[in-house]
Design a protein around this motif. Sequence first.
Motif, PDB file in Angstrom:
ATOM      1  N   VAL A  39       1.094  -0.839   0.393  1.00 23.24           N
ATOM      2  CA  VAL A  39       0.049  -0.024   0.232  1.00 23.24           C
ATOM      3  C   VAL A  39       0.734   1.139  -0.430  1.00 23.24           C
ATOM      4  CG1 VAL A  39      -1.674   0.889   1.206  1.00 23.24           C
ATOM      5  CG2 VAL A  39      -1.855  -1.530   1.478  1.00 23.24           C
ATOM      6  N   SER A  40       0.691   2.297  -1.151  1.00 25.47           N
ATOM      7  CA  SER A  40       1.106   3.608  -1.014  1.00 25.47           C
ATOM      8  C   SER A  40       0.452   4.472  -2.064  1.00 25.47           C
ATOM      9  CB  SER A  40       2.939   3.006  -2.440  1.00 25.47           C
ATOM     10  OG  SER A  40       3.666   4.683  -2.537  1.00 25.47           O
ATOM     11  N   CYS A  41       1.004   5.823  -1.526  1.00 25.74           N
ATOM     12  CA  CYS A  41       0.648   6.609  -2.057  1.00 25.74           C
ATOM     13  C   CYS A  41       0.953   7.523  -3.218  1.00 25.74           C
ATOM     14  CB  CYS A  41       0.737   7.687  -0.891  1.00 25.74           C
ATOM     15  SG  CYS A  41      -1.000   7.746   0.467  1.00 25.74           S
ATOM     16  N   LEU A  42       2.377   6.573  -3.621  1.00 22.72           N
ATOM     17  CA  LEU A  42       2.847   6.964  -4.917  1.00 22.72           C
ATOM     18  C   LEU A  42       3.719   7.913  -4.888  1.00 22.72           C
ATOM     19  CD1 LEU A  42       0.302   5.175  -7.625  1.00 22.72           C
ATOM     20  CD2 LEU A  42       2.316   3.626  -5.871  1.00 22.72           C
ATOM     21  N   ALA A  43       3.931   9.022  -3.917  1.00 24.46           N
ATOM     22  CA  ALA A  43       4.927   9.542  -3.700  1.00 24.46           C
ATOM     23  C   ALA A  43       6.230   9.210  -4.309  1.00 24.46           C
ATOM     24  CB  ALA A  43       5.247  10.341  -1.975  1.00 24.46           C
ATOM     25  N   TYR A 106      -2.996  14.271   3.828  1.00 23.87           N
ATOM     26  CA  TYR A 106      -2.131  13.222   4.109  1.00 23.87           C
ATOM     27  C   TYR A 106      -2.202  13.026   5.519  1.00 23.87           C
ATOM     28  CZ  TYR A 106       0.187  16.504   0.475  1.00 23.87           C
ATOM     29  OH  TYR A 106       0.807  17.106  -0.576  1.00 23.87           O
ATOM     30  N   ALA A 107      -2.549  13.354   6.564  1.00 25.63           N
ATOM     31  CA  ALA A 107      -3.204  12.033   7.326  1.00 25.63           C
ATOM     32  C   ALA A 107      -4.165  11.780   7.604  1.00 25.63           C
ATOM     33  CB  ALA A 107      -3.446  13.382   8.926  1.00 25.63           C
ATOM     34  N   ALA A 108      -4.964  11.979   6.579  1.00 26.58           N
ATOM     35  CA  ALA A 108      -6.073  10.615   6.684  1.00 26.58           C
ATOM     36  C   ALA A 108      -5.294   9.362   5.424  1.00 26.58           C
ATOM     37  CB  ALA A 108      -7.031  11.163   5.767  1.00 26.58           C
ATOM     38  N   ALA A 109      -4.574  10.981   4.711  1.00 27.17           N
ATOM     39  CA  ALA A 109      -3.894   8.851   4.341  1.00 27.17           C
ATOM     40  C   ALA A 109      -3.243   8.115   4.430  1.00 27.17           C
ATOM     41  CB  ALA A 109      -3.442  10.153   2.696  1.00 27.17           C
ATOM     42  N   ASN A 110      -2.432   8.676   5.233  1.00 28.17           N
ATOM     43  CA  ASN A 110      -1.810   7.829   5.658  1.00 28.17           C
ATOM     44  C   ASN A 110      -2.018   6.778   7.245  1.00 28.17           C
ATOM     45  OD1 ASN A 110       0.659   8.324   4.884  1.00 28.17           O
ATOM     46  ND2 ASN A 110       1.023  10.120   6.614  1.00 28.17           N
ATOM     47  N   LEU A 113      -3.182   3.923   5.137  1.00 30.80           N
ATOM     48  CA  LEU A 113      -2.400   2.472   5.260  1.00 30.80           C
ATOM     49  C   LEU A 113      -1.972   2.426   6.196  1.00 30.80           C
ATOM     50  CD1 LEU A 113       0.324   5.450   3.928  1.00 30.80           C
ATOM     51  CD2 LEU A 113      -0.473   3.315   2.344  1.00 30.80           C
ATOM     52  N   LEU A 114      -2.070   2.688   7.344  1.00 28.01           N
ATOM     53  CA  LEU A 114      -1.715   2.336   8.427  1.00 28.01           C
ATOM     54  C   LEU A 114      -3.333   1.162   9.096  1.00 28.01           C
ATOM     55  CD1 LEU A 114      -0.889   4.659  10.870  1.00 28.01           C
ATOM     56  CD2 LEU A 114       0.585   2.896   9.821  1.00 28.01           C
ATOM     57  N   GLY A 115      -4.849   1.108   8.676  1.00 24.23           N
ATOM     58  CA  GLY A 115      -5.179   0.733   9.653  1.00 24.23           C
ATOM     59  C   GLY A 115      -5.057  -0.418   8.238  1.00 24.23           C
ATOM     60  N   ARG A 116      -5.150  -0.492   6.550  1.00 25.74           N
ATOM     61  CA  ARG A 116      -4.813  -2.039   6.066  1.00 25.74           C
ATOM     62  C   ARG A 116      -3.673  -2.558   5.975  1.00 25.74           C
ATOM     63  NH1 ARG A 116      -7.679  -0.660   0.390  1.00 25.74           N
ATOM     64  NH2 ARG A 116      -6.878  -2.625   0.329  1.00 25.74           N
ATOM     65  N   ALA A 117      -2.802  -2.068   6.705  1.00 23.69           N
ATOM     66  CA  ALA A 117      -1.084  -2.690   6.930  1.00 23.69           C
ATOM     67  C   ALA A 117      -0.961  -3.584   8.282  1.00 23.69           C
ATOM     68  CB  ALA A 117      -0.145  -1.613   6.913  1.00 23.69           C
ATOM     69  N   ASP A 118      -0.694  -4.778   7.623  1.00 20.00           N
ATOM     70  CA  ASP A 118      -0.158  -5.383   8.685  1.00 20.00           C
ATOM     71  C   ASP A 118       1.047  -4.869   9.278  1.00 20.00           C
ATOM     72  OD1 ASP A 118      -1.978  -7.822   8.600  1.00 20.00           O
ATOM     73  OD2 ASP A 118      -1.461  -8.448   6.486  1.00 20.00           O
ATOM     74  N   ARG A 119       2.216  -4.740   8.887  1.00 25.17           N
ATOM     75  CA  ARG A 119       3.500  -4.121   9.354  1.00 25.17           C
ATOM     76  C   ARG A 119       3.509  -2.524   8.204  1.00 25.17           C
ATOM     77  NH1 ARG A 119       8.153  -5.829  10.599  1.00 25.17           N
ATOM     78  NH2 ARG A 119       7.523  -7.756  11.196  1.00 25.17           N
ATOM     79  N   LEU A 120       4.837  -1.985   8.484  1.00 28.73           N
ATOM     80  CA  LEU A 120       4.767  -0.713   8.312  1.00 28.73           C
ATOM     81  C   LEU A 120       6.133  -0.374   7.429  1.00 28.73           C
ATOM     82  CD1 LEU A 120       4.450   2.150   6.930  1.00 28.73           C
ATOM     83  CD2 LEU A 120       4.937   3.047   9.536  1.00 28.73           C
TER      84      LEU A 120
END
Length: 165
Positions: A39-43, A106-110, A113-120
């Motif tokens: 999962v990425s914001c593609l920056a 950006y905070a909402a996107a993050n 990201l964190l809500g979907r992830a098993d790891r960062l």
Amino acid sequence: MTTIAVTGHIRIPEEDRAWIRARLDRLLGDHPAADLTGVSCLAAGADTLFADAVLAAGGRLVAVVPSADYRERMVAPEGRPDFDRLLAAASETKVMPFRQASAAAYAAANRVLLGRADRLVAVWNGRPGRTGGTAHTVAAARAAYLPVTVVWPPGAGAVPGASAP
């Protein structure tokens, strides 16, 4: 299924890119391709290196775009071909409900990201930064007991434009 999100610096020194990409390839290579979602914001920088590594590993890419105007407003013209290529390669795209790029977007996107992830995975020099940036995202992940893997070359120099401690 393993879902790994990324956060990290946009401006990565050219001399560190190959080391970072090799480390990302090794981290992602530990997961079967059929079970891997990135999962990425593609920056530019970390997000793009990570997204390319996910696709090279045969994983599924999810793009989280912070705002409707993100590409035009925040992606430099020279980075748009990579952004467009990765967006087209994404299996899923979530555009956040913000018309304009902002700290709130950006905070909402993050949070997504964190809500979907098993790891960062954090491509990060370990220094504090602006609200909503990499350090903030790492702190939020750790507060939520989400495992964090920091990827940064030993002895690497400072990131241009990053905050000093």
